[in-house]
Design a protein around this motif. Sequence first.
Motif, PDB file in Angstrom:
ATOM      1  N   GLN A   1      26.076  39.786  46.290  1.00 63.66           N
ATOM      2  CA  GLN A   1      25.980  38.356  46.059  1.00 63.66           C
ATOM      3  C   GLN A   1      26.444  37.610  47.307  1.00 63.66           C
ATOM      4  O   GLN A   1      27.479  37.947  47.892  1.00 63.66           O
ATOM      5  CB  GLN A   1      26.828  37.943  44.854  1.00 63.66           C
TER       6      GLN A   1
ATOM      7  N   GLN B   1      14.292  38.685  42.310  1.00 65.52           N
ATOM      8  CA  GLN B   1      13.960  37.335  41.880  1.00 65.52           C
ATOM      9  C   GLN B   1      14.757  36.322  42.684  1.00 65.52           C
ATOM     10  O   GLN B   1      15.951  36.511  42.952  1.00 65.52           O
ATOM     11  CB  GLN B   1      14.256  37.179  40.388  1.00 65.52           C
ATOM     12  N   LEU B   2      14.107  35.241  43.061  1.00 67.61           N
ATOM     13  CA  LEU B   2      14.749  34.161  43.801  1.00 67.61           C
ATOM     14  C   LEU B   2      14.954  32.989  42.853  1.00 67.61           C
ATOM     15  O   LEU B   2      14.001  32.470  42.274  1.00 67.61           O
ATOM     16  CB  LEU B   2      13.888  33.729  45.001  1.00 67.61           C
ATOM     17  N   THR B   3      16.207  32.581  42.715  1.00 70.35           N
ATOM     18  CA  THR B   3      16.553  31.469  41.844  1.00 70.35           C
ATOM     19  C   THR B   3      17.166  30.367  42.679  1.00 70.35           C
ATOM     20  O   THR B   3      18.157  30.593  43.381  1.00 70.35           O
ATOM     21  CB  THR B   3      17.534  31.907  40.742  1.00 70.35           C
ATOM     22  N   ALA B   4      16.587  29.199  42.617  1.00 66.96           N
ATOM     23  CA  ALA B   4      17.100  28.042  43.345  1.00 66.96           C
ATOM     24  C   ALA B   4      17.549  27.004  42.332  1.00 66.96           C
ATOM     25  O   ALA B   4      16.742  26.527  41.517  1.00 66.96           O
ATOM     26  CB  ALA B   4      16.031  27.467  44.273  1.00 66.96           C
ATOM     27  N   LEU B   5      18.839  26.676  42.363  1.00 67.79           N
ATOM     28  CA  LEU B   5      19.361  25.704  41.403  1.00 67.79           C
ATOM     29  C   LEU B   5      18.894  24.296  41.725  1.00 67.79           C
ATOM     30  O   LEU B   5      18.800  23.449  40.836  1.00 67.79           O
ATOM     31  CB  LEU B   5      20.900  25.767  41.380  1.00 67.79           C
ATOM     32  N   LYS B   6      18.601  24.044  42.980  1.00 68.94           N
ATOM     33  CA  LYS B   6      18.064  22.754  43.376  1.00 68.94           C
ATOM     34  C   LYS B   6      16.648  22.955  43.920  1.00 68.94           C
ATOM     35  O   LYS B   6      16.029  23.986  43.701  1.00 68.94           O
ATOM     36  CB  LYS B   6      18.973  22.095  44.423  1.00 68.94           C
TER      37      LYS B   6
ATOM     38  N   SER C   1       5.295  30.070  37.878  1.00 74.69           N
ATOM     39  CA  SER C   1       5.705  29.491  36.613  1.00 74.69           C
ATOM     40  C   SER C   1       6.687  28.362  36.895  1.00 74.69           C
ATOM     41  O   SER C   1       7.728  28.576  37.515  1.00 74.69           O
ATOM     42  CB  SER C   1       6.354  30.559  35.716  1.00 74.69           C
ATOM     43  N   ALA C   2       6.327  27.159  36.460  1.00 76.42           N
ATOM     44  CA  ALA C   2       7.177  25.993  36.677  1.00 76.42           C
ATOM     45  C   ALA C   2       6.931  24.997  35.561  1.00 76.42           C
ATOM     46  O   ALA C   2       5.782  24.801  35.142  1.00 76.42           O
ATOM     47  CB  ALA C   2       6.876  25.358  38.027  1.00 76.42           C
TER      48      ALA C   2
END
Length: 324
Positions: free
Chosen positions: A160, A177-182, A197-198
């Motif tokens: 991490q 997987q790529l996760t972007a909070l913003k 997917s959005a």
Amino acid sequence: MEEKKDEDTSDSGSSDDSNSLETTNIETSSADDIKIKTPNKKTGSKIRGLISHVNIYLLVFILVVVLTAGFTFVGIISNRKTNNPSQIKTQKLSTEELSKLSGTDASVGDAKQTLTIASNAIFSGKVLIRDSLDIAGGLKIGGVLNIPGITVAGTATFDQIQANKLTVASDTNIQGQLTALKGITVTGGGSFGGPISAPQITVQNFQLSGDLQLQRHIDAGGATPSKTNGSGLGGGGTVSVSGTDTAGTVTINFGGGASSGNVCYVTINFVQNFNATPHVVISPASQSASQLNYYTSRTNSNFQVCSSGGTASGSAIFDYIVVD
């Protein structure tokens, strides 16, 4: 008198003999000198002859051999010094010496010495390393790692990473997987090999090179356009509009004295003007609307619902679709 002459003659003769003898001796001695000097001249001529016969290339070859031997000797000496590096002096610290260091700010050893700790070591306070840190084994950090910069020359694995700002100069390959909070801002193009997917995608210009397949309905969003009543509406007539610039519904309530001739009942003003005159399709959604000979008059900023004849009474409902 004659005897005297003879004596004189004899004397002179003897004198001449002595002079001639002396002369002979002088010449003899001179000859000896010449014989002594002659070997020197021969020796010098031999040396000059030997030098003249020596080849200049031979002298250069001898000089090269001498220089090569000198360089080889120097290299051997330097190699011996390299193979025999200076050994670092070590010093063992006893328990008593370590206890003396407790609670003090003291220096142990110098730069030429090495501190070797055979067993595990625990530092309860901070550790400051003024020079570089070399770790031969693995590094395990149980807490937060705070460094101003990190440079990884080879492959690195991180469970991490949390960074306030991450800049990658070259290509980046993300296996998981790529996760972007913003949000994600991409100044260049983007290529996706799989589905996207959005919950919502907002674009200024959407272009498709293939077919468009929709699993759900098309919901044309946007603000509701405004309206302007036409001359054929009649006294007390009203018009209501619902929907957007792309699709919606127009409800016309005819008033008293509504005209059934070639008149326009309402003008729908787009919220956003089209780049060119769009395609407007209207269809009657009520029986009274179907009794009118309706048609549309359109521009890039609005369209009108008109009639060339028919019964204009009650109310008429029309649905519309506008496509650029």
